[in-house]
Design a protein around this motif. Structure first.
Motif, PDB file in Angstrom:
ATOM      1  N   ARG A 236       1.560   1.891  -3.583  1.00 23.17           N
ATOM      2  CA  ARG A 236       0.371   2.400  -4.277  1.00 23.17           C
ATOM      3  C   ARG A 236       0.077   3.845  -3.886  1.00 23.17           C
ATOM      4  NH1 ARG A 236      -1.558  -3.159  -3.449  1.00 23.17           N
ATOM      5  NH2 ARG A 236      -2.431  -2.541  -1.431  1.00 23.17           N
ATOM      6  N   THR A 237       0.279   4.164  -2.593  1.00 19.53           N
ATOM      7  CA  THR A 237       0.062   5.541  -2.147  1.00 19.53           C
ATOM      8  C   THR A 237       1.042   6.485  -2.825  1.00 19.53           C
ATOM      9  OG1 THR A 237      -0.780   4.820   0.002  1.00 19.53           O
ATOM     10  CG2 THR A 237       0.054   7.072  -0.129  1.00 19.53           C
TER      11      THR A 237
ATOM     12  N   GLU B 221       0.827  -1.203   0.000  1.00 18.08           N
ATOM     13  CA  GLU B 221       0.000   0.000   0.000  1.00 18.08           C
ATOM     14  C   GLU B 221       0.864   1.257   0.000  1.00 18.08           C
ATOM     15  OE1 GLU B 221      -2.897   2.673  -0.247  1.00 18.08           O
ATOM     16  OE2 GLU B 221      -3.021   0.519  -0.662  1.00 18.08           O
ATOM     17  N   ARG B 222       2.030   1.198   0.615  1.00 16.97           N
ATOM     18  CA  ARG B 222       2.944   2.343   0.579  1.00 16.97           C
ATOM     19  C   ARG B 222       3.319   2.677  -0.861  1.00 16.97           C
ATOM     20  NH1 ARG B 222       8.726   3.903   1.511  1.00 16.97           N
ATOM     21  NH2 ARG B 222       9.390   1.805   0.911  1.00 16.97           N
TER      22      ARG B 222
ATOM     23  N   SER C  17       5.683  11.729  -5.066  1.00 21.53           N
ATOM     24  CA  SER C  17       5.931  10.296  -4.904  1.00 21.53           C
ATOM     25  C   SER C  17       7.306  10.019  -4.313  1.00 21.53           C
ATOM     26  CB  SER C  17       5.784   9.588  -6.254  1.00 21.53           C
ATOM     27  OG  SER C  17       6.166   8.235  -6.146  1.00 21.53           O
TER      28      SER C  17
ATOM     29  N   ALA D 162      -0.073   7.295  -6.221  1.00 19.50           N
ATOM     30  CA  ALA D 162      -1.227   8.197  -6.244  1.00 19.50           C
ATOM     31  C   ALA D 162      -0.833   9.635  -5.924  1.00 19.50           C
ATOM     32  CB  ALA D 162      -2.276   7.716  -5.241  1.00 19.50           C
ATOM     33  N   LEU D 163       0.327   9.844  -5.293  1.00 19.40           N
ATOM     34  CA  LEU D 163       0.750  11.182  -4.902  1.00 19.40           C
ATOM     35  C   LEU D 163       1.384  11.963  -6.052  1.00 19.40           C
ATOM     36  CD1 LEU D 163       2.147  10.456  -1.343  1.00 19.40           C
ATOM     37  CD2 LEU D 163       0.252  11.984  -1.902  1.00 19.40           C
TER      38      LEU D 163
ATOM     39  N   LEU E 194      -1.754   2.418   6.417  1.00 19.43           N
ATOM     40  CA  LEU E 194      -1.474   2.030   5.033  1.00 19.43           C
ATOM     41  C   LEU E 194      -1.625   0.518   4.885  1.00 19.43           C
ATOM     42  CD1 LEU E 194       1.709   4.205   4.408  1.00 19.43           C
ATOM     43  CD2 LEU E 194      -0.564   4.607   3.473  1.00 19.43           C
TER      44      LEU E 194
END
Length: 213
Positions: free
Chosen positions: A80-81, A77-78, A89, A84-85, A156
């Motif tokens: 994927r986050t 998830e880190r 990123s 998304a940033l 996360l």
């Protein structure tokens, strides 16, 4: 004089715990004595809950294989986050966002599978179960700081994956992975401020009278 007020030293200790609480990511290993952990969980369980629903459920993760699997879920998830940033990123990937493999104790907090029967306080405010669980987490956090232990709230993770890994019922919702244990030192300021990720806003910007500012 307010006869119900704590003594000056007691009040100072409460406000100190609030002011010095930090979302910790760096742990120094070690252990949390069983009696200390029992006090912390009792503090969490003493939290207020709407309609006395006590929606929180705590899972203590002792199996190293489960800890490793939880870390893998968080790491996925880190990434994927970070994607998304967008332009932030790279900055995000340089942040340390969890201490799952390093902390002395790993706890997972979830909302119980029987909370839907609680109508009191949830008919118009259905998220009060989550708010109540957050109060329990904050109690644990402040008690941990008073005990000289660090705690970090990791959010996360993909809930379905964590639910499946820990064999939770389908209608139970994991809301937090808590890293708990000894630390070498506490951050002087919130870590995200120290790392230049964000700046806390002053209370004056978030307080208004008789209506939305």
């Amino acid at each position: 004089m307010n006869q119900h007020a704590f003594s000056g030293a007691e009040r100072e200790a409460v406000y100190r715990a609030i002011a010095e609480r930090r979302d910790m990511r760096h742990f120094s290993g070690g252990t949390v004595p069983d009696e200390t952990l029992a006090r912390l969980l009792a503090a969490a369980h003493a939290a207020p809950s709407v309609g006395l629903m006590q929606p929180w459920r705590f899972i203590r993760v002792l199996d190293p294989r489960l800890r490793t699997a939880i870390h893998a879920i968080v790491e996925a998830e880190r990434v994927r986050t970070a994607e998304a940033l967008g332009e932030r990123s790279d900055d995000f990937m340089r942040l340390k966002v969890e201490g799952v493999l390093d902390c002395a104790e790993l706890l997972v907090v979830a909302l119980g599978d029987d909370r839907e029967r609680h109508v009191f306080g949830r008919r118009t405010m259905p998220r009060m179960d989550l708010a109540s669980a957050a109060c329990a987490i904050q109690n644990l956090w402040l008690a941990a700081r008073a005990e000289g232990l660090g705690m970090g709230w990791v959010s996360l993770f993909e809930p379905d994956e964590l639910r499946s890994l820990l064999t939770m019922p389908d209608d139970a919702d994991p809301v937090a992975v808590l890293c708990l244990g000894p630390v070498e030192s506490f951050y002087d300021r919130p870590m995200l401020e120290e790392q230049g990720w964000a700046t806390a806003r002053p209370l004056s910007e978030l307080l208004s009278v008789d209506g939305w500012a």
